[in-house]
Every structure is written in C-alpha cells, then in structure tokens.
Design a protein around this motif. Structure first.
Motif, mmCIF file in Angstrom:
data_model
loop_
_atom_site.group_PDB
_atom_site.id
_atom_site.type_symbol
_atom_site.label_atom_id
_atom_site.label_comp_id
_atom_site.label_asym_id
_atom_site.label_seq_id
_atom_site.Cartn_x
_atom_site.Cartn_y
_atom_site.Cartn_z
ATOM 1 N N ARG A 146 -5.222 -4.268 9.093
ATOM 2 C CA ARG A 146 -6.606 -4.109 9.512
ATOM 3 C C ARG A 146 -7.542 -5.007 8.713
ATOM 4 O O ARG A 146 -8.434 -5.664 9.263
ATOM 5 C CB ARG A 146 -7.038 -2.645 9.361
ATOM 6 N N GLU A 147 -7.319 -5.071 7.395
ATOM 7 C CA GLU A 147 -8.180 -5.893 6.543
ATOM 8 C C GLU A 147 -8.071 -7.374 6.903
ATOM 9 O O GLU A 147 -9.076 -8.099 6.910
ATOM 10 C CB GLU A 147 -7.817 -5.685 5.073
ATOM 11 N N THR A 148 -6.852 -7.815 7.215
ATOM 12 C CA THR A 148 -6.643 -9.225 7.559
ATOM 13 C C THR A 148 -7.319 -9.572 8.875
ATOM 14 O O THR A 148 -7.949 -10.629 9.014
ATOM 15 C CB THR A 148 -5.135 -9.533 7.638
ATOM 16 N N ASN A 196 -10.657 -4.500 17.074
ATOM 17 C CA ASN A 196 -10.593 -3.830 15.772
ATOM 18 C C ASN A 196 -10.723 -2.318 15.898
ATOM 19 O O ASN A 196 -10.135 -1.569 15.111
ATOM 20 C CB ASN A 196 -11.687 -4.375 14.850
ATOM 21 N N ARG A 241 2.690 2.051 9.683
ATOM 22 C CA ARG A 241 3.269 1.711 8.387
ATOM 23 C C ARG A 241 4.779 1.920 8.415
ATOM 24 O O ARG A 241 5.252 3.032 8.627
ATOM 25 C CB ARG A 241 2.640 2.543 7.275
ATOM 26 N N TYR A 285 -1.674 -4.722 4.970
ATOM 27 C CA TYR A 285 -3.100 -5.014 5.095
ATOM 28 C C TYR A 285 -3.440 -5.598 6.472
ATOM 29 O O TYR A 285 -4.153 -6.585 6.571
ATOM 30 C CB TYR A 285 -3.538 -5.972 3.982
ATOM 31 N N LEU A 334 0.412 -10.755 4.386
ATOM 32 C CA LEU A 334 -0.554 -9.679 4.178
ATOM 33 C C LEU A 334 -0.291 -8.527 5.149
ATOM 34 O O LEU A 334 -0.402 -7.347 4.775
ATOM 35 C CB LEU A 334 -1.977 -10.199 4.361
ATOM 36 N N SER A 391 0.808 -1.201 0.000
ATOM 37 C CA SER A 391 0.000 0.000 0.000
ATOM 38 C C SER A 391 0.848 1.260 0.000
ATOM 39 O O SER A 391 0.353 2.355 0.028
ATOM 40 C CB SER A 391 -0.912 -0.002 1.232
ATOM 41 N N SER A 435 -11.702 -12.076 11.838
ATOM 42 C CA SER A 435 -12.750 -11.942 12.848
ATOM 43 C C SER A 435 -14.086 -12.460 12.329
ATOM 44 O O SER A 435 -14.800 -13.197 13.015
ATOM 45 C CB SER A 435 -12.898 -10.474 13.271
ATOM 46 N N ILE A 447 -9.886 -8.030 10.282
ATOM 47 C CA ILE A 447 -11.337 -7.989 10.103
ATOM 48 C C ILE A 447 -11.837 -9.257 9.416
ATOM 49 O O ILE A 447 -12.835 -9.867 9.832
ATOM 50 C CB ILE A 447 -11.759 -6.742 9.295
ATOM 51 N N ALA A 448 -11.128 -9.688 8.357
ATOM 52 C CA ALA A 448 -11.515 -10.912 7.652
ATOM 53 C C ALA A 448 -11.455 -12.116 8.579
ATOM 54 O O ALA A 448 -12.370 -12.957 8.609
ATOM 55 C CB ALA A 448 -10.612 -11.133 6.444
#
Length: 439
Positions: A116-118, A223, A230, A114, A109, A28, A123, A120-121
């Motif tokens: 936060r996205e990982t 979360n 970063r 990624y 990831l 990112s 969870s 959340i997925a």
C-alpha cells in the motif's frame, strides 16, 4: 538451484538468502519461513479477490496506459513546440525505461509487506509529474516532469499490483492477471482521447491538467480498493541472485528481452509510417494508436482465459510472440488506408496477447509467492533496457536505409522470432520435449 527439464516448478525448492544479509529489508511480519504455491491457501475468487483485480486494472490504466499514450504528446511537442522528433522520443523512452527499472525496488518493497505504501508513493509522484507537465514550456522541464518524475512514479505503482493479484489467485491466476493488465488498454484509450480532443478546445496546458484529474480519480479509486494479502516471508536481498542460477528463469528473461526489444518499434512508429507511406494526416494517424490500444482490452482477457483453460501461460506467451513476429513481417506490405487500419487491429490483438500472457508465464516460474515481486522486478528492470533501446535501434536502421522501413521491419520480425525460440528453450527446461502439455 537448477531445475531439470522434467521437474515441476511447483515442487522445486527455492533458495533463500540468510536473514542477516546486509542488503535485507525489514519486513512487517515475523513469520520465519517462506512457503511455496502448494502450501498457500489461495482464495481463487470471492469479492475481496476480484476487488484486487479491479484495483490492478485501474493501476495498470495509469502505470502502463499513460505511457502508451505518449504518441499524442510527441505529436504536440514536435508540431507546436517545434522540437526535433528524435529528441522528443527520448522523453517517452526514458519514461518507459524508468517505469521498468523502478520495478526492482517496487517489487522488493511489495515482497517486504509495503504494498500500500509503495502504491501511494508512486501515485503521488506520478500525479506530480503529470501536473508539472502541464506547466512545462521548455524541453528540459518536460523531460524532468514527464520523462523522469512520471516514469519513476508509474514504476512504483505497477509492480505491487502484479504481486497483490498473484497473492489471491493460483488456478485462475492467468485470467486474473490478464484482466488486471488489460487496464493498459483502458488507460491508453482514456489518456490519448482526453488530450487529443481537449487540446483544440482548451489548449494543451489545461488538456494535460484534465488528464491529471482523470489520473487522480483512477489512482484514488485503486488505492481505496487495495487490500494487500500478507503471505509468510523471509528477509531477503533487493536482488535474488539465486534466480540467475535457474535456467528456466534466465532463458525466459532472455527471450522476453528480445521480444520487448522489438515491440515498441510498432507503438512508436505506426503513426509516422502511416503519414509517410499510407497518406494519413497527422490527425487521422492518431486513430491508429487508439484502435491498437482499444482492441488490446478484450484481447488480454481472452488470452488469460485460454492460458488457464487450455494452453498454459508459457505456451500462450510463445505462440503470441510468434504471432507478433508474423505481424511485423506483414507490415512490409501495408501501403493503403484500409490495410493500415487492418494492421492496427492485428498488431493490437497480437501484442496484447503476448503482453497479457507474459505476466502469467513469469509468475509460473516463481515457486515461492513471497518472492513474486522481487523476481518480477528483476525481470522488468532488464526489460527496461530493451524497451529504451528498441525504438532508437529501429530509428537508426531507418535512417541508415534513407528513410525506408523495410529492414527495420525485417529486424523487428527477426528479433521477435528469436525471442519466441528462446522462450521455447525455457519451456523445454520446464516440461521436457513433450509438446502436448499445458505449461
């Protein structure tokens, strides 16, 4: 590259993979160069940094604590659903295996930005598996929901929590990571207690759903608290093969494999041993698991403090692993209620010392913080094979010996000693033959 025995890992140059590799994931950020620990400005404190420790604690309460509670589910499945214990144990073993194996993907990831996205997925998938378990009535349904679905979700959650805490701390990394991983003890108290005490009142389906609602609050709060930091990074493959050219890393993974191969024998068989040899009932034996998990919370925090202040993370892991070996050997003499409770306390303290020190020790072998998740994930994937093979190995030894636990206990103690010795070799590659050195 290969590290010499006396070279500091923090000044080692880490190999990187060309950015045009076909296996590279997009990042990112466009920052072209990775960095080393010495070049990164770590907060090592502050409200935001410690908030990530709290978030990591909550994630570990779900990611590791939920799996540690499987003994409660196994008791229900075998006694109420009349399923064979060996068949049921595969649900818990596969869950732990997938939890570890998924770490390679989750770690990569996280390194790619990624986090936060990982989380959340993971969870969502873990919660889906938890609630579907409450609806399951047949073995294959339980296996898919609790073994596979939940296992994958927990693995996706666990690894990013390690990387984000590591990105905020350096000097206090051992303490921060152990406070974070102490969530394992918190979760392994909450989830067994929820299911154990609600089943007689509202039945298993709703008890499992209540555990799901508790999990929803835990992961939801985690979360909200997460704030990924970063770090500069360079595109790299899913697996960093260069790590396997570094003797300290390879030997450390081998020693950790031996340790985790034997560890879950204690978790899976402490209840059945107490019932068979120490006159416990099925209900009273559950208290042993709760005690083992409860003492693990302060133990992990204590070893984190000792690791940072006095011992060093690798030294702490080696000493803790050897203490676990002594505990396994002492298990041979346990035959009464009082000694069984004492064993539960000692086993809980020693194995929590070791598991708490493990994260800091592995982190100390990674010079490039942008590769922390990848290297952790690679190690945990390998350890997944150890955790899935350990309980069946012990069970096979017990069956071969006609139900006697003696040689299974000797096997566990011996394997753990070998693991500790192997970790000692990894330490030698880092610090040389010096004994009085913090590493």
């Amino acid at each position: 590259m290969i590290f010499s025995g006396k070279k500091s890992l923090h000044h080692a140059v880490t190999e990187t993979t060309p950015p045009h590799s076909k296996l590279s994931l997009p990042t990112s950020e466009a920052t072209p160069e990775p960095t080393s620990d010495a070049e990164v400005d770590y907060p090592d404190g502050g409200a935001v940094a410690w908030r990530q420790v709290v978030a990591g604690h909550l994630i570990n309460a779900m990611a590791s604590g939920y799996g540690a509670a499987f003994g409660i589910y196994q008791l229900y499945y075998t006694e109420t659903l009349q399923l064979p214990s060996a068949q049921v144990s595969w649900i818990g073993s596969v869950q732990i295996f997938l939890n570890n194996v998924t770490c390679t993907v989750a770690g990569r990831l996280a390194d790619a930005g990624y986090v936060r996205e990982t989380v959340i997925a993971g969870s969502v998938i873990a919660l889906l598996g938890t609630f579907m378990t409450s609806l399951a009535t047949e073995y294959w349904q339980i296996f898919l929901a609790q073994g596979i679905c939940t296992g994958i979700g927990l693995g996706l959650m666990y690894m990013p929590a390690i990387t984000i805490v590591s990105s905020y701390f350096l000097k206090r990394r051992g303490l921060a990571l152990t406070i974070s991983t102490a969530g394992t003890g918190t979760g392994s108290i909450i989830f067994p207690a929820t299911v154990q005490y609600l089943v007689p009142k509202i039945g298993f389906p709703w008890a499992a759903r209540c555990a799901g609602f508790v999990a929803m609050v835990i992961v939801g709060t985690a979360n909200l608290l997460l704030k990924p930091r970063r770090l500069p990074r360079k595109p790299s493959p899913m697996v960093e093969w260069a790590a396997f050219k570094e003797p300290p890393y390879v030997i450390f993974v081998a020693g950790s494999f031996m340790f985790y191969w034997a560890l879950y024998f204690g978790y899976f068989y402490i209840n059945s041993y107490a019932i068979k040899f120490a006159s416990f009932t099925a209900t009273s034996a559950v208290s042993l698991l709760l005690i083992t998990n409860a003492v693990g919370v302060p133990s992990r925090i204590l070893i984190g403090y000792l690791s940072d202040a006095y011992l060093g993370p690798i030294n702490a892991f080696i000493l803790s692993a050897l203490c676990v070996a002594v505990t396994f050997f002492s298990w041979i003499a346990i035959k009464t209620h009082s000694t069984m409770y004492a064993f539960a306390v000692v086993f809980g303290v020693t194995n929590s010392f070791a598991q708490g020190a493990f994260a800091g020790a592995l982190a100390s072998l990674t010079a490039d913080p942008a590769k922390m998740g990848t290297r952790f994930g690679m190690c945990c994937t390998i350890l997944g094979f150890a955790t899935v093979a350990g309980p069946p190995t012990a069970g096979a030894i017990i069956d071969f010996c006609g139900g006697s636990y003696l040689w299974a206990q000797v096997w566990a103690g011996g394997v753990t000693v070998i693991g500790g010795a192997t970790l000692g070799v990894a330490r030698y590659w880092v610090s040389g033959a010096k004994l009085a050195v913090k590493v």
